[in-house]
Design a protein around this motif. Structure first.
Motif, PDB file in Angstrom:
ATOM      1  N   LEU A   1      21.561  59.153  33.719  1.00 50.14           N
ATOM      2  CA  LEU A   1      22.175  58.450  34.576  1.00 50.14           C
ATOM      3  C   LEU A   1      23.174  57.601  34.061  1.00 50.14           C
TER       4      LEU A   1
ATOM      5  N   HIS B   1      26.796  63.522  29.070  1.00 49.93           N
ATOM      6  CA  HIS B   1      26.215  63.693  30.061  1.00 49.93           C
ATOM      7  C   HIS B   1      26.102  65.187  30.671  1.00 49.93           C
TER       8      HIS B   1
ATOM      9  N   ARG C   1      22.612  67.045  31.385  1.00 42.55           N
ATOM     10  CA  ARG C   1      22.403  67.300  32.785  1.00 42.55           C
ATOM     11  C   ARG C   1      22.062  68.972  32.604  1.00 42.55           C
TER      12      ARG C   1
ATOM     13  N   GLY D   1      13.377  58.934  41.169  1.00 42.00           N
ATOM     14  CA  GLY D   1      12.892  59.974  42.220  1.00 42.00           C
ATOM     15  C   GLY D   1      11.807  59.327  43.237  1.00 42.00           C
TER      16      GLY D   1
ATOM     17  N   ARG E   1      31.977  54.676  40.314  1.00 47.50           N
ATOM     18  CA  ARG E   1      32.620  55.274  39.396  1.00 47.50           C
ATOM     19  C   ARG E   1      33.711  54.343  38.706  1.00 47.50           C
TER      20      ARG E   1
ATOM     21  N   GLY F   1      28.029  62.999  45.082  1.00 48.41           N
ATOM     22  CA  GLY F   1      28.656  64.311  44.909  1.00 48.41           C
ATOM     23  C   GLY F   1      29.100  64.512  43.681  1.00 48.41           C
TER      24      GLY F   1
ATOM     25  N   ARG G   1      28.223  64.478  39.424  1.00 45.86           N
ATOM     26  CA  ARG G   1      26.919  63.776  39.423  1.00 45.86           C
ATOM     27  C   ARG G   1      26.044  63.666  40.550  1.00 45.86           C
TER      28      ARG G   1
ATOM     29  N   CYS H   1      22.969  64.141  42.835  1.00 46.77           N
ATOM     30  CA  CYS H   1      21.566  63.760  42.586  1.00 46.77           C
ATOM     31  C   CYS H   1      21.043  64.974  42.090  1.00 46.77           C
TER      32      CYS H   1
END
Ligand code: HEM
Length: 447
Positions: free
Chosen positions: A86, A93, A97, A260, A328, A387, A390, A392
């Protein structure tokens, strides 16, 4: 060269309403300033809120190196740790991810159906009949328990029980009045075990000890046959063949726990709030559940068939998004939707306001789940999960769980609203939930 001027926005006192009643605050800003406004908080770079769909599109498709989400997310919480995806940006990242993504693909969800249903059933069985009670804390317990089981893979043994107890304690601390200020470095001073931050540090150390012991146990015993996310991360490898370190796994797991469970519980509370206000929608959703289950207990084979329920959940997320904006931070000057923006500001696509634009959503204030059955929505008009690069990670997980839990509630109890109650949004950890925990009454249990 002078920096381009930022659009006007609310003063500091008016901005305080963002914490007290965020939806009211955003409506008021949109009425007064239109599609773009600047929100300033002392000590933090200005937030440039926008509900312009062209800007949302450019942000989602833009260069992640120029639009840093990690930097914008940092105030979200110290509990998750520096190495949480995050808070990362750029290649780091992306690399991390990529390792998390497979655990959250739609096709993996079926293996979690039982745990999700059991957590819901246990909670529902304990709810009182005929008495008013707050349902949102109950839903939080359901999502918390689901994550402990499906993501952490902890059973109800001694260390699992202790882990649950300590995590709940530390969350209560973070959600307290002082704890919500932990995002400010000045509040993170360890003045011993009686100071708020000192308590958080000590509790976190205790949680870490249990967690690292579990990692060591699984590394030595192997994780074969386990479907939980922690076990998947233990076997995952970066492209160069290296495993994730224990410290990275710890930060990612705590992130999944926090990102979550509060978001999903708050969204389910809003779904119930909407169902209670729209008896016809509730009846239709209930009929769908009964027809799909056809007398059988709910399992993974039913979830995909609950189309109307999914539309109800989507329509709720449109009107009551528990994360009303994303951010952002610009690492260089940019032009977005024709507007020149200076380096350092945070552009904040406003989910809540995009979801209420009349040209995208005719009769925007009307709760009408059928919109989601009639046509596919654009990712720049419907963005409850953010979106782009990044978006979710847990979107499929959350939707799957919400369908199971709400279907169980609809099929097992007859809920009634509390007549004098009217919900407004209030901050609960990292999400916005209905006020007062959403009081409800169960009229009867279904046979
Ligand atoms: C209804 C429930 C949920 C909502 C509304 C929600 C919403 C969001 C939003 C708005 C973002 C930011 C996206 C962006 O900046 O574009 C996000 C990121 C994230 N969410 Fe969720 N979320 C939910 C459930 C979950 C669940 C269940 C998990 C995991 C178990 C999860 C894990 C994450 C992670 C790891 C990120 C960071 C992704 C990244 O930066 O690459 N979320 N979520």
């Amino acid at each position: 060269m002078r920096s381009p001027a930022l659009p006007p926005g609310p003063g500091l006192v008016a901005t305080f309403d963002f914490v007290r009643n965020p939806f009211r605050f955003l409506d008021a800003c949109a009425r007064r300033y239109g599609d773009w406004f600047t929100v300033r908080v002392p000590g933090v770079a200005p937030f440039l809120f926008t509900s312009d769909p062209a800007a949302v599109r450019e942000v989602f498709l833009g260069d992640p190196d120029a639009l840093h989400a990690g930097a914008a997310n940092r105030p979200l919480g110290a509990f998750m740790g520096e190495r949480s995806s995050l808070f990362l940006d750029g290649d780091e990242h992306l690399r991390q991810r990529r390792l998390l993504l497979p655990a959250f693909r739609g096709e993996r969800m079926a293996s979690h159906a039982d745990a999700m249903r059991t957590a819901a059933d246990n909670a529902i069985a304990s709810w009182p009949i005929g008495q008013q009670f707050a349902i949102h804390p109950q839903l939080r317990s359901v999502t918390f328990e689901t994550i402990v089981r499906t993501v952490f893979g902890f059973a109800n043994d001694e260390s699992g029980t202790e882990l649950r107890r300590l995590i709940l304690k530390v969350f209560a601390l973070y959600s307290s009045r002082l704890g919500t200020l932990f995002s400010l470095p000045a509040m993170r001073i360890d003045a011993g075990r009686w100071s708020p931050w000192g308590r958080a540090v000590r509790l976190t150390r205790q949680i870490d000890a249990i967690f690292y012991a579990e990692i060591a146990r699984r590394r030595s015993e192997g994780v074969e046959g386990r479907a939980d996310v922690l076990s998947m991360l233990l076997s995952a490898r970066y492209e160069d063949g290296q495993p994730l370190t224990d410290a990275v796994i710890r930060d990612e797991m705590y992130t999944l726990m926090l990102a979550g469970h509060e978001t999903t519980a708050a969204t389910m509370a809003w779904v119930i709030n909407r169902l209670l206000a729209h008896a016809d929608v509730k009846e239709r959703a209930r009929e769908e559940v009964f027809s799909v289950l056809n007398g059988a207990p709910l399992d993974a084979s039913h979830v995909g068939k609950l189309k109307y329920l999914e539309a109800v959940i989507n329509e709720t997320m449109r009107l009551d998004p528990v994360v009303p904006n994303i951010g952002r931070q610009l690492t260089k000057p940019m032009t977005i939707a024709g507007r020149q923006l200076p380096e350092g500001v945070t552009i904040a696509p406003c989910i809540y306001l995009v979801h209420r634009r009349p040209e995208l959503w005719p009769n925007p204030d009307q709760f009408n789940p059928d919109r989601f059955l009639e046509s596919r929505q654009s990712p720049y008009a419907f963005l409850p999960f953010g979106g782009g690069a990044r978006r979710c990670l847990g979107a499929a997980f959350a939707t799957y769980q919400m369908k199971i839990v709400i279907a169980e509630i609809l099929s097992r109890v007859e809920l009634r609203p509390v007549p004098s109650y009217k919900a407004h949004a209030t901050r609960r950890g990292i999400a916005f939930a209905p006020s007062e925990g959403l009081p409800v009454i169960i009229q009867a249990r279904s046979s």
